[in-house]
Design a protein around this motif. Structure first.
Motif, short mmCIF file in Angstrom:
data_model
loop_
_atom_site.label_atom_id
_atom_site.label_comp_id
_atom_site.label_asym_id
_atom_site.label_seq_id
_atom_site.Cartn_x
_atom_site.Cartn_y
_atom_site.Cartn_z
N PHE A 1 141.50 60.27 54.22
CA PHE A 1 140.83 58.99 54.50
C PHE A 1 139.31 59.11 54.42
N GLY A 2 138.77 60.26 54.79
CA GLY A 2 137.33 60.49 54.65
C GLY A 2 136.91 60.50 53.20
N ALA A 3 137.70 61.14 52.34
CA ALA A 3 137.39 61.18 50.91
C ALA A 3 137.48 59.78 50.30
N VAL A 4 138.51 59.02 50.67
CA VAL A 4 138.64 57.65 50.16
C VAL A 4 137.46 56.81 50.61
N GLU A 5 137.06 56.93 51.86
CA GLU A 5 135.91 56.18 52.36
C GLU A 5 134.64 56.55 51.61
N CYS A 6 134.47 57.84 51.33
CA CYS A 6 133.29 58.30 50.60
C CYS A 6 133.25 57.69 49.19
N VAL A 7 134.37 57.70 48.49
CA VAL A 7 134.43 57.13 47.14
C VAL A 7 134.14 55.63 47.18
N VAL A 8 134.72 54.93 48.13
CA VAL A 8 134.49 53.48 48.26
C VAL A 8 133.01 53.19 48.53
N LEU A 9 132.39 53.96 49.42
CA LEU A 9 130.97 53.75 49.72
C LEU A 9 130.09 54.04 48.51
N LEU B 1 127.78 51.11 46.94
CA LEU B 1 126.33 51.24 46.83
C LEU B 1 125.87 51.17 45.39
N LYS B 2 126.68 51.72 44.49
CA LYS B 2 126.33 51.69 43.06
C LYS B 2 126.30 50.26 42.54
N PHE B 3 127.29 49.44 42.95
CA PHE B 3 127.35 48.06 42.47
C PHE B 3 126.38 47.14 43.19
N LEU B 4 126.00 47.47 44.44
CA LEU B 4 125.05 46.64 45.17
C LEU B 4 123.63 46.80 44.67
N LYS B 5 123.32 47.95 44.06
CA LYS B 5 121.97 48.17 43.55
C LYS B 5 121.68 47.37 42.28
#
Length: 59
Positions: free
Chosen positions: A42-50, A54-58
């Motif tokens: 779940f930590g890895a999934v959260e990291c990928v989602v974040l 962040l990439k798309f918000l920039k």
């Protein structure tokens, strides 16, 4: 910046709760291999989602 709200009081409250739990006598069973693997997943999934968020918000 993702959040423009001042989260000082929320952070203070979370730190008080965490400090209280450290000195309390509540017993919590340590996770075994299956539980540790689940938390890592779940930590890895959260990291990928974040990262993607962040990439798309920039743009």
């Amino acid at each position: 910046m993702l959040i423009r709200a001042d989260l000082t009081f929320l952070y203070f409250g979370v730190m008080l709760i965490t400090g209280g739990l450290f000195i309390s006598k509540i017993q919590i069973k340590k996770p075994q291999n299956k539980g540790i693997a689940t938390m890592i997943f779940f930590g890895a999934v959260e990291c990928v989602v974040l990262i993607f968020a962040l990439k798309f918000l920039k743009k």
